[in-house]
Design a protein around this motif. Structure first.
Motif, PDB file in Angstrom:
ATOM      1  N   LEU A  91       0.918  -1.141   0.007  1.00 14.42           N
ATOM      2  CA  LEU A  91       0.154   0.044   0.025  1.00 14.42           C
ATOM      3  C   LEU A  91       0.928   1.294   0.020  1.00 14.42           C
ATOM      4  O   LEU A  91       0.431   2.322  -0.448  1.00 14.42           O
ATOM      5  N   THR A  92       2.012   1.307   0.695  1.00 11.44           N
ATOM      6  CA  THR A  92       2.748   2.385   0.590  1.00 11.44           C
ATOM      7  C   THR A  92       3.713   2.433  -0.415  1.00 11.44           C
ATOM      8  O   THR A  92       4.151   3.591  -0.754  1.00 11.44           O
ATOM      9  N   CYS A  93       4.467   1.255  -0.955  1.00 12.99           N
ATOM     10  CA  CYS A  93       5.441   1.442  -1.757  1.00 12.99           C
ATOM     11  C   CYS A  93       4.957   0.784  -3.426  1.00 12.99           C
ATOM     12  O   CYS A  93       5.811   1.360  -4.380  1.00 12.99           O
ATOM     13  N   PHE A  94       3.957   0.030  -3.342  1.00 14.06           N
ATOM     14  CA  PHE A  94       3.769  -0.487  -4.650  1.00 14.06           C
ATOM     15  C   PHE A  94       2.216  -0.462  -5.117  1.00 14.06           C
ATOM     16  O   PHE A  94       1.844  -1.303  -5.849  1.00 14.06           O
ATOM     17  N   ARG A 140       9.775 -12.638  -8.674  1.00 13.65           N
ATOM     18  CA  ARG A 140      10.799 -13.543  -9.179  1.00 13.65           C
ATOM     19  C   ARG A 140      12.271 -13.162  -8.890  1.00 13.65           C
ATOM     20  O   ARG A 140      12.478 -11.959  -8.368  1.00 13.65           O
ATOM     21  N   THR A 141      13.185 -13.928  -9.319  1.00 11.58           N
ATOM     22  CA  THR A 141      14.598 -13.547  -8.844  1.00 11.58           C
ATOM     23  C   THR A 141      15.063 -11.979  -9.441  1.00 11.58           C
ATOM     24  O   THR A 141      15.452 -11.568  -8.829  1.00 11.58           O
ATOM     25  N   GLN A 142      14.524 -11.944 -10.768  1.00  7.55           N
ATOM     26  CA  GLN A 142      14.757 -10.845 -11.465  1.00  7.55           C
ATOM     27  C   GLN A 142      14.305  -9.593 -10.898  1.00  7.55           C
ATOM     28  O   GLN A 142      14.518  -8.369 -11.355  1.00  7.55           O
ATOM     29  N   ASP A 143      13.188  -9.762 -10.081  1.00  9.31           N
ATOM     30  CA  ASP A 143      12.384  -8.690  -9.622  1.00  9.31           C
ATOM     31  C   ASP A 143      12.876  -8.425  -8.136  1.00  9.31           C
ATOM     32  O   ASP A 143      12.628  -7.215  -7.567  1.00  9.31           O
ATOM     33  N   VAL A 144      13.655  -8.943  -7.528  1.00 11.78           N
ATOM     34  CA  VAL A 144      14.471  -8.612  -6.351  1.00 11.78           C
ATOM     35  C   VAL A 144      15.047  -7.249  -5.973  1.00 11.78           C
ATOM     36  O   VAL A 144      14.579  -6.441  -5.253  1.00 11.78           O
ATOM     37  N   ALA A 145      15.549  -6.845  -6.812  1.00 15.32           N
ATOM     38  CA  ALA A 145      16.512  -5.514  -7.052  1.00 15.32           C
ATOM     39  C   ALA A 145      15.359  -4.306  -7.336  1.00 15.32           C
ATOM     40  O   ALA A 145      15.355  -3.234  -6.732  1.00 15.32           O
ATOM     41  N   TRP A 146      14.245  -4.615  -7.904  1.00 12.57           N
ATOM     42  CA  TRP A 146      13.255  -3.830  -8.207  1.00 12.57           C
ATOM     43  C   TRP A 146      12.405  -3.643  -7.281  1.00 12.57           C
ATOM     44  O   TRP A 146      12.100  -2.451  -6.589  1.00 12.57           O
ATOM     45  N   VAL A 147      12.479  -4.650  -6.263  1.00  9.77           N
ATOM     46  CA  VAL A 147      11.527  -4.527  -4.905  1.00  9.77           C
ATOM     47  C   VAL A 147      12.226  -3.591  -3.985  1.00  9.77           C
ATOM     48  O   VAL A 147      11.948  -2.669  -3.110  1.00  9.77           O
ATOM     49  N   ALA A 148      13.633  -4.136  -3.928  1.00  7.14           N
ATOM     50  CA  ALA A 148      14.563  -3.079  -3.065  1.00  7.14           C
ATOM     51  C   ALA A 148      14.495  -1.760  -3.310  1.00  7.14           C
ATOM     52  O   ALA A 148      14.298  -0.945  -2.463  1.00  7.14           O
ATOM     53  N   ASP A 149      14.568  -1.408  -4.811  1.00  7.84           N
ATOM     54  CA  ASP A 149      14.386   0.012  -4.823  1.00  7.84           C
ATOM     55  C   ASP A 149      13.005   0.845  -4.702  1.00  7.84           C
ATOM     56  O   ASP A 149      13.520   1.804  -4.051  1.00  7.84           O
ATOM     57  N   ALA A 167      10.548  -0.034   5.719  1.00  5.94           N
ATOM     58  CA  ALA A 167      10.830  -0.429   4.107  1.00  5.94           C
ATOM     59  C   ALA A 167      12.426  -0.387   3.956  1.00  5.94           C
ATOM     60  O   ALA A 167      12.894  -1.183   3.331  1.00  5.94           O
ATOM     61  N   TRP A 168      13.058   0.543   4.464  1.00  5.29           N
ATOM     62  CA  TRP A 168      14.446   0.900   4.337  1.00  5.29           C
ATOM     63  C   TRP A 168      15.230  -0.479   5.066  1.00  5.29           C
ATOM     64  O   TRP A 168      16.157  -0.825   4.096  1.00  5.29           O
ATOM     65  N   ARG A 169      14.688  -0.955   5.866  1.00  7.87           N
ATOM     66  CA  ARG A 169      15.420  -1.806   6.627  1.00  7.87           C
ATOM     67  C   ARG A 169      15.166  -3.228   5.729  1.00  7.87           C
ATOM     68  O   ARG A 169      16.062  -4.274   5.771  1.00  7.87           O
ATOM     69  N   ALA A 170      13.879  -3.524   5.186  1.00 11.09           N
ATOM     70  CA  ALA A 170      13.705  -4.632   4.310  1.00 11.09           C
ATOM     71  C   ALA A 170      14.699  -4.557   3.267  1.00 11.09           C
ATOM     72  O   ALA A 170      14.981  -5.548   2.832  1.00 11.09           O
ATOM     73  N   ALA A 171      14.862  -3.420   2.481  1.00 14.16           N
ATOM     74  CA  ALA A 171      15.626  -3.127   1.385  1.00 14.16           C
ATOM     75  C   ALA A 171      17.083  -3.516   1.647  1.00 14.16           C
ATOM     76  O   ALA A 171      17.560  -4.217   0.828  1.00 14.16           O
ATOM     77  N   ALA A 172      17.463  -3.289   2.724  1.00 17.25           N
ATOM     78  CA  ALA A 172      18.928  -3.556   3.230  1.00 17.25           C
ATOM     79  C   ALA A 172      18.982  -5.118   3.303  1.00 17.25           C
ATOM     80  O   ALA A 172      20.106  -5.477   2.901  1.00 17.25           O
ATOM     81  N   LEU A 206      11.130  -0.040  -2.400  1.00 14.87           N
ATOM     82  CA  LEU A 206      11.315  -0.031  -0.804  1.00 14.87           C
ATOM     83  C   LEU A 206      11.934   1.327  -0.471  1.00 14.87           C
ATOM     84  O   LEU A 206      11.715   2.219   0.363  1.00 14.87           O
ATOM     85  N   ARG A 207      13.174   1.412  -0.826  1.00 10.22           N
ATOM     86  CA  ARG A 207      14.075   2.531  -0.675  1.00 10.22           C
ATOM     87  C   ARG A 207      13.494   4.037  -1.136  1.00 10.22           C
ATOM     88  O   ARG A 207      13.495   4.852  -0.533  1.00 10.22           O
ATOM     89  N   LYS A 208      12.869   3.945  -2.240  1.00  8.91           N
ATOM     90  CA  LYS A 208      12.220   5.327  -2.761  1.00  8.91           C
ATOM     91  C   LYS A 208      10.797   5.834  -2.140  1.00  8.91           C
ATOM     92  O   LYS A 208      10.822   6.931  -2.263  1.00  8.91           O
ATOM     93  N   HIS A 209      10.078   4.548  -1.920  1.00  7.70           N
ATOM     94  CA  HIS A 209       8.692   5.363  -1.209  1.00  7.70           C
ATOM     95  C   HIS A 209       8.364   4.658   0.205  1.00  7.70           C
ATOM     96  O   HIS A 209       7.313   4.933   0.711  1.00  7.70           O
TER      97      HIS A 209
END
Length: 63
Positions: free
Chosen positions: A16-19, A29-38, A48-53, A40-43
């Motif tokens: 609800l807050t980031c996506f 999927r595997t190729q989406d992990v970096a997108w999810v981390a990004d 969310a920052w801790r989850a991204a880290a 989380l950091r942006k929004h």
């Protein structure tokens, strides 16, 4: 595989807050992990920052 599982959890937990603009039923999927981390950091806030880290740490361990 652990990073994918954690990315899926983070996506659902912070949807609800980031996506909010993405599909709710998206299968991360595997190729989406970096997108999810990004996203989380942006929004996201502190949690969310801790989850991204955590995701980035897991990605670096598996690479």
């Amino acid at each position: 595989m652990v990073s994918v599982r954690e990315a899926r959890k983070a996506y659902r937990a912070h949807y609800l807050t980031c996506f909010w603009w993405a599909r709710a039923d998206l299968v991360v999927r595997t190729q989406d992990v970096a997108w999810v981390a990004d996203g989380l950091r942006k929004h996201g806030g502190r949690d969310a920052w801790r989850a991204a880290a955590r995701l980035e740490q897991l990605r670096s361990l598996s690479a």
